[in-house]
Structure formats: structure tokens, C-alpha cells
Design a protein around this motif. Structure first.
Motif, PDB file in Angstrom:
ATOM      1  N   ALA A  63     -59.026  41.990  72.102  1.00 33.24           N
ATOM      2  CA  ALA A  63     -58.417  43.178  72.129  1.00 33.24           C
ATOM      3  C   ALA A  63     -58.735  43.909  73.430  1.00 33.24           C
ATOM      4  N   ALA A  64     -59.905  43.711  73.960  1.00 30.76           N
ATOM      5  CA  ALA A  64     -60.166  44.692  75.073  1.00 30.76           C
ATOM      6  C   ALA A  64     -59.394  43.816  76.252  1.00 30.76           C
ATOM      7  N   ARG A  65     -59.436  42.488  76.194  1.00 33.98           N
ATOM      8  CA  ARG A  65     -58.695  41.706  77.285  1.00 33.98           C
ATOM      9  C   ARG A  65     -57.211  41.912  77.158  1.00 33.98           C
ATOM     10  N   SER A  66     -56.676  41.975  75.841  1.00 32.50           N
ATOM     11  CA  SER A  66     -55.250  42.308  75.667  1.00 32.50           C
ATOM     12  C   SER A  66     -54.992  43.526  76.446  1.00 32.50           C
ATOM     13  N   GLY A  67     -55.644  44.609  76.118  1.00 35.13           N
ATOM     14  CA  GLY A  67     -55.174  46.059  76.566  1.00 35.13           C
ATOM     15  C   GLY A  67     -55.224  45.667  78.081  1.00 35.13           C
ATOM     16  N   LYS A  68     -56.108  45.058  78.778  1.00 34.16           N
ATOM     17  CA  LYS A  68     -56.018  45.031  80.333  1.00 34.16           C
ATOM     18  C   LYS A  68     -54.808  44.162  80.584  1.00 34.16           C
ATOM     19  N   GLN A  69     -54.936  42.920  80.155  1.00 33.86           N
ATOM     20  CA  GLN A  69     -54.029  41.840  80.580  1.00 33.86           C
ATOM     21  C   GLN A  69     -52.398  42.101  80.383  1.00 33.86           C
ATOM     22  N   ASN A  70     -52.077  43.055  79.339  1.00 32.66           N
ATOM     23  CA  ASN A  70     -50.693  43.227  79.122  1.00 32.66           C
ATOM     24  C   ASN A  70     -50.077  44.162  79.794  1.00 32.66           C
ATOM     25  N   ILE A  71     -50.994  45.107  80.680  1.00 33.51           N
ATOM     26  CA  ILE A  71     -50.506  46.055  81.691  1.00 33.51           C
ATOM     27  C   ILE A  71     -50.469  45.266  83.011  1.00 33.51           C
ATOM     28  N   VAL A  72     -51.006  44.298  83.245  1.00 32.57           N
ATOM     29  CA  VAL A  72     -50.874  43.512  84.479  1.00 32.57           C
ATOM     30  C   VAL A  72     -49.515  42.832  84.291  1.00 32.57           C
ATOM     31  N   GLU A  73     -49.488  42.092  83.131  1.00 35.46           N
ATOM     32  CA  GLU A  73     -48.096  41.279  82.920  1.00 35.46           C
ATOM     33  C   GLU A  73     -47.010  42.247  82.872  1.00 35.46           C
ATOM     34  N   GLY A  74     -46.955  43.073  82.084  1.00 33.12           N
ATOM     35  CA  GLY A  74     -45.804  44.149  81.904  1.00 33.12           C
ATOM     36  C   GLY A  74     -45.450  44.668  83.206  1.00 33.12           C
ATOM     37  N   TYR A  75     -46.324  45.234  84.245  1.00 36.32           N
ATOM     38  CA  TYR A  75     -46.310  45.635  85.733  1.00 36.32           C
ATOM     39  C   TYR A  75     -45.699  44.633  86.377  1.00 36.32           C
ATOM     40  N   SER A  76     -46.096  43.387  86.337  1.00 34.49           N
ATOM     41  CA  SER A  76     -45.691  42.254  87.006  1.00 34.49           C
ATOM     42  C   SER A  76     -44.183  41.809  86.696  1.00 34.49           C
ATOM     43  N   ASP A  77     -43.925  41.921  85.321  1.00 33.40           N
ATOM     44  CA  ASP A  77     -42.556  41.508  84.712  1.00 33.40           C
ATOM     45  C   ASP A  77     -41.423  42.573  85.033  1.00 33.40           C
ATOM     46  N   ALA A  78     -41.919  43.863  85.460  1.00 36.98           N
ATOM     47  CA  ALA A  78     -40.959  44.807  85.600  1.00 36.98           C
ATOM     48  C   ALA A  78     -39.929  44.505  86.947  1.00 36.98           C
ATOM     49  N   GLU A  79     -40.291  43.758  87.676  1.00 34.47           N
ATOM     50  CA  GLU A  79     -39.156  43.138  88.538  1.00 34.47           C
ATOM     51  C   GLU A  79     -38.223  42.263  88.087  1.00 34.47           C
ATOM     52  N   GLY A  80     -38.326  41.702  86.943  1.00 34.70           N
ATOM     53  CA  GLY A  80     -37.121  40.947  86.506  1.00 34.70           C
ATOM     54  C   GLY A  80     -36.554  41.594  84.799  1.00 34.70           C
ATOM     55  N   SER A  81     -37.387  42.415  84.338  1.00 33.06           N
ATOM     56  CA  SER A  81     -37.037  42.842  82.878  1.00 33.06           C
ATOM     57  C   SER A  81     -37.932  44.248  82.888  1.00 33.06           C
ATOM     58  N   THR A  82     -36.990  45.309  82.469  1.00 33.31           N
ATOM     59  CA  THR A  82     -37.365  46.434  82.166  1.00 33.31           C
ATOM     60  C   THR A  82     -38.059  46.632  80.803  1.00 33.31           C
ATOM     61  N   ASP A  83     -37.388  45.928  80.118  1.00 29.95           N
ATOM     62  CA  ASP A  83     -37.687  45.693  78.538  1.00 29.95           C
ATOM     63  C   ASP A  83     -38.885  45.014  78.374  1.00 29.95           C
ATOM     64  N   SER A  84     -39.260  44.048  79.180  1.00 26.22           N
ATOM     65  CA  SER A  84     -40.641  43.292  79.189  1.00 26.22           C
ATOM     66  C   SER A  84     -41.770  44.047  79.587  1.00 26.22           C
ATOM     67  N   GLU A  85     -41.423  44.981  80.700  1.00 27.16           N
ATOM     68  CA  GLU A  85     -42.478  46.011  81.076  1.00 27.16           C
ATOM     69  C   GLU A  85     -43.041  46.981  80.020  1.00 27.16           C
ATOM     70  N   HIS A  86     -41.698  47.351  79.345  1.00 25.47           N
ATOM     71  CA  HIS A  86     -42.079  48.391  78.156  1.00 25.47           C
ATOM     72  C   HIS A  86     -42.602  47.770  76.901  1.00 25.47           C
ATOM     73  N   LYS A  87     -42.282  46.528  76.452  1.00 22.97           N
ATOM     74  CA  LYS A  87     -42.621  45.965  75.358  1.00 22.97           C
ATOM     75  C   LYS A  87     -44.358  45.461  75.585  1.00 22.97           C
ATOM     76  N   LEU A  88     -44.506  45.012  76.916  1.00 17.77           N
ATOM     77  CA  LEU A  88     -45.830  44.619  77.118  1.00 17.77           C
ATOM     78  C   LEU A  88     -46.872  45.583  77.217  1.00 17.77           C
ATOM     79  N   THR A  89     -46.557  46.973  77.835  1.00 17.69           N
ATOM     80  CA  THR A  89     -47.232  47.860  77.707  1.00 17.69           C
ATOM     81  C   THR A  89     -47.467  48.643  76.482  1.00 17.69           C
ATOM     82  N   VAL A  90     -46.561  48.376  75.535  1.00 20.24           N
ATOM     83  CA  VAL A  90     -46.846  48.939  74.131  1.00 20.24           C
ATOM     84  C   VAL A  90     -47.855  47.990  73.618  1.00 20.24           C
TER      85      VAL A  90
END
Length: 217
Positions: free
Chosen positions: A49-76
Motif C-alpha cells: 500500500a505504501a509503495r502503491s501510494g508512491k508509484q502511482n504518483i510517478v505513473e500518473g505524472y508520467s502518463d499525463a503527457e498522453g492521457s489526462t484521464d490516466s493522470e487523474h485515475k492513478l493519482t486517485v
């Protein structure tokens, strides 16, 4: 920072990401010292759970270049993972008959303002080294609460950016329109003269199709 200007590893400049690293490292320390990995599934669940909290921010931030929806979903999802981790620490304290520091607790009031100033994991490692399970679990909870507050603000920022700028597809569409309009001024001429009078239109006749009437003698 605009999506197009994002550089490799630029997510590391996010304060919320830095705070979740602290959450992850405190959790790993707690699990290693107070939980039995061989017989307690909670150990792996808390660390994941602690890792997911960190890693999903990374993935969401990176995915923002291709998908705003993905950024929002992963940050949530990151926020949800930290909520789950918060419950695990509270459960540990409650089940073992330990105190959960409330806002009036002296240690809580001492820690909150100091922790707001620090997003470096080395600081927290010094604070928890050698402390009791009760102290470390409560310290973890304070840092998690602060990370959740930051994530809440970050999600609001993502939503506001979407309302102001639109999604990635929408942004790309308008950039394409602007490019085509600025490439040679073609569309602005169309607006003024009409397509049939556009000098760039190969179908536009260079000579009038109707012969002129002869001048009267």
C-alpha cells in the motif's frame, strides 16, 4: 510545468511525491521491526500500500503527457492506497491496546508543525530509530495524513487544469488547428475571400471563365 516541458525524473520535484517516499520508508522500517513477515500477511499488504501510494504518483505524472484521464485515475489510486495504509496503522494500534494520538496529544502537537517542514526521508529515519511501535505508528499516521492532504490538493490542481486547458486530445487538436492556420495563412484568407478566391487553391482559375464583352465603338 507544462506537459511538453516535463523532463525525465521531473516528478521527483513534486512535494507530494517526496512525502510519499517518507511514508514508504517509515512503513518498511515498521514492518521489519514489528511485524512477522512469515506469518502476518498485513506486513506485505502495508508495504505494498505504501509503495502503491508512491508509484502511482510517478505513473500518473508520467502518463499525463498522453492521457489526462490516466493522470487523474492513478493519482486517485495513490490516495486510496494511503487511505488503506492509514487504516492498517490504526488497526495495529487499536488491536495491541496502544494509544492513537489525537489532536490534543502532546506528541501529536509537537510533531505536526515539524513534519510539515520536512519531506526528506533521512529526517524521519532519525526520528523513528529505536522508538517504540506506538511512537512509530503514530508518526507514520501523521506523515500519511499530511501526504493525503497534499494529494487532495494535487487532485484539485489536475481537475482545474483539465477545466482550463482540456484533455490531452483536445489540446493536441487545437494545437493542430493553430499550426495549420499559422503555416501559410491559408485559413485566414479563406475567411476573407472564400475558398474559390484563395490563390493557394489549385482549382482557382487564373483567368476569368466568362469572356469580357467587347467595348462599344
Amino acid at each position: 510545468m507544462e506537459d511538453a516541458e516535463r523532463k525525465i525524473d521531473s516528478y521527483k520535484t513534486l512535494k507530494v511525491y517526496q512525502k510519499t517516499i517518507c511514508v514508504f520508508d517509515i512503513t518498511c522500517y515498521f514492518v521489519d521491526h514489528f511485524l512477522d513477515r512469515g506469518h502476518d500477511r498485513t506486513a506485505d499488504q502495508m508495504q505494498q500500500a505504501a509503495r502503491s501510494g508512491k508509484q502511482n504518483i510517478v505513473e500518473g505524472y508520467s502518463d499525463a503527457e498522453g492521457s489526462t484521464d490516466s493522470e487523474h485515475k492513478l493519482t486517485v489510486i495513490a490516495k486510496g492506497s494511503l487511505e488503506e495504509l492509514k487504516e492498517d496503522f490504526q488497526d495495529y494500534l487499536r488491536i495491541h491496546g496502544l494509544t492513537i494520538w489525537d489532536q490534543e496529544h502532546e506528541k501529536y502537537k509537537a510533531c505536526v508543525p515539524r513534519f510539515k517542514k520536512h519531506n526528506d526521508t533521512a529526517y524521519y529515519m532519525r526520528q523513528i530509530n529505536g522508538r517504540s511501535a506506538e511512537d512509530i505508528a503514530n508518526i507514520a499516521l501523521i506523515v500519511i495524513y499530511q501526504a493525503l492532504s497534499m494529494l487532495h490538493g494535487y487532485i484539485k490542481y489536475i481537475n482545474r487544469k483539465f477545466l482550463e486547458q482540456g484533455g490531452v486530445k483536445e489540446q493536441r487538436y487545437w494545437k493542430r488547428v493553430q499550426y495549420r492556420e499559422s503555416r501559410d495563412g491559408r485559413f485566414s484568407r479563406d475567411d476573407r475571400f472564400g475558398r474559390e478566391q484563395d490563390p493557394n487553391n489549385p482549382n482557382t482559375p487564373t483567368e476569368p471563365t466568362t469572356p469580357k464583352k467587347p467595348l462599344k465603338q
